[in-house]
Design a protein around this motif. Structure first.
Motif, PDB file in Angstrom:
ATOM      1  N   VAL A   2       0.950  -1.110  -0.002  1.00 44.51           N
ATOM      2  CA  VAL A   2       0.015  -0.233  -0.122  1.00 44.51           C
ATOM      3  C   VAL A   2       0.947   1.166  -0.032  1.00 44.51           C
ATOM      4  O   VAL A   2       2.004   1.220   0.572  1.00 44.51           O
ATOM      5  CB  VAL A   2      -0.814   0.125   1.360  1.00 44.51           C
ATOM      6  N   ASP A   3       0.406   2.336  -0.777  1.00 45.56           N
ATOM      7  CA  ASP A   3       1.005   3.433  -0.545  1.00 45.56           C
ATOM      8  C   ASP A   3       0.728   4.194   0.748  1.00 45.56           C
ATOM      9  O   ASP A   3      -0.407   4.707   0.972  1.00 45.56           O
ATOM     10  CB  ASP A   3       0.628   4.124  -1.661  1.00 45.56           C
ATOM     11  N   GLU A   4       1.804   4.355   1.590  1.00 42.49           N
ATOM     12  CA  GLU A   4       1.594   4.586   2.965  1.00 42.49           C
ATOM     13  C   GLU A   4       1.270   6.178   3.004  1.00 42.49           C
ATOM     14  O   GLU A   4       0.362   6.512   3.867  1.00 42.49           O
ATOM     15  CB  GLU A   4       2.825   4.523   3.887  1.00 42.49           C
ATOM     16  N   ASP A   5       1.627   6.863   2.376  1.00 50.80           N
ATOM     17  CA  ASP A   5       1.336   8.433   2.306  1.00 50.80           C
ATOM     18  C   ASP A   5       0.033   8.607   1.769  1.00 50.80           C
ATOM     19  O   ASP A   5      -0.796   9.338   2.404  1.00 50.80           O
ATOM     20  CB  ASP A   5       2.098   9.245   1.401  1.00 50.80           C
ATOM     21  N   ALA A   6      -0.435   7.717   0.888  1.00 53.05           N
ATOM     22  CA  ALA A   6      -1.825   7.994   0.299  1.00 53.05           C
ATOM     23  C   ALA A   6      -2.929   7.478   1.214  1.00 53.05           C
ATOM     24  O   ALA A   6      -4.069   7.819   1.360  1.00 53.05           O
ATOM     25  CB  ALA A   6      -1.753   7.136  -1.042  1.00 53.05           C
ATOM     26  N   ALA A   7      -2.514   6.137   1.654  1.00 52.66           N
ATOM     27  CA  ALA A   7      -3.407   5.664   2.784  1.00 52.66           C
ATOM     28  C   ALA A   7      -3.758   6.526   4.127  1.00 52.66           C
ATOM     29  O   ALA A   7      -4.858   6.746   4.618  1.00 52.66           O
ATOM     30  CB  ALA A   7      -2.829   4.501   3.414  1.00 52.66           C
ATOM     31  N   ALA A   8      -2.558   7.296   4.570  1.00 49.85           N
ATOM     32  CA  ALA A   8      -2.416   8.244   5.806  1.00 49.85           C
ATOM     33  C   ALA A   8      -3.449   9.463   5.128  1.00 49.85           C
ATOM     34  O   ALA A   8      -4.349  10.015   5.972  1.00 49.85           O
ATOM     35  CB  ALA A   8      -1.363   8.853   6.027  1.00 49.85           C
ATOM     36  N   GLY A   9      -3.175   9.921   3.774  1.00 49.85           N
ATOM     37  CA  GLY A   9      -4.157  10.876   3.230  1.00 49.85           C
ATOM     38  C   GLY A   9      -5.381  10.797   3.594  1.00 49.85           C
ATOM     39  O   GLY A   9      -6.495  11.495   3.629  1.00 49.85           O
TER      40      GLY A   9
END
Length: 210
Positions: free
Chosen positions: A44-51
């Motif tokens: 998973v794209d961690e930055d995208a998930a956090a966003g």
């Protein structure tokens, strides 16, 4: 998963936490990783998930609350109030979400070592109310002021100060934000045992004065 989720993404995040009754941030992030891996073998794209998580919180598709007795704020922030340390705070589906289980997430209860939870509805409602009140204050504070200073109209030698007659301080009001909060107040009252009549009245009056 984009940094600003559409309704489908928010509904799926709510659907994942709803499988368990509530998840911590770390558990939700792990769940997203499992779904991504099972979908196409990718991480998973961690930055995208956090966003996506933060945007869903902003939209009240998710609500973060601190279980009672942990010694932290009910809105999930730490005692210092910076909101960066979720600790044992749980994310639960919020009033604007229509929880749906995303594809490849059905087996998460068997994959994650997380027991089903029964969130304290009073604490959840209190956390949502606190967040809503903070948003109301932010919007209403934003309507004050008159730009960078007094304005003038020059007509020959006649200089008129402060053209906004009657000290109108609604010049910078965000009418759309106020309307959204009014709608949200009804959603919150239908979702939890809350009475937001006083706050809604303030919003309506601010809108009428805009």
């Amino acid at each position: 998963m984009g940094t600003v989720p559409d309704q489908r993404t928010s509904d799926e995040l709510a659907g994942i936490v709803d499988l368990f009754g509530g998840l911590t941030r770390a558990e939700l992030e792990r769940a997203l990783s499992e779904v991504a891996f099972r979908a196409d073998g990718q991480s998973v794209d961690e930055d995208a998930a956090a966003g996506a998580i933060e945007a869903s919180l902003d939209a009240f598709a998710l609500v973060r609350y601190e279980p009672r007795g942990n010694g932290h704020a009910t809105d999930g922030g730490d005692e210092s109030g910076d909101g960066d340390n979720d600790g044992d705070a749980l994310f639960v589906p919020g009033p604007t979400a229509f929880p749906r289980t995303p594809e490849h997430a059905e087996d998460l209860p068997h994959i994650l070592d997380v027991s089903p939870r029964d969130p304290d509805q009073d604490a959840v409602g209190e956390a949502a109310r606190d967040r809503f009140l903070a948003d109301v204050e932010a919007v209403l504070e934003g309507e004050g002021g008159r730009g960078d200073g007094p304005e003038y109209v020059n007509e020959g030698d006649d200089e008129t100060e402060n053209v906004d007659e009657g000290n109108d301080e609604t010049e910078n009001v965000d009418e759309t934000a106020i309307e959204d909060l009014i709608d949200l107040s009804y959603d919150l009252e239908a979702w939890a045992p809350l009475n937001l009549v006083a706050e809604r009245t303030r919003l309506v009056e601010a809108l009428e004065d805009a």
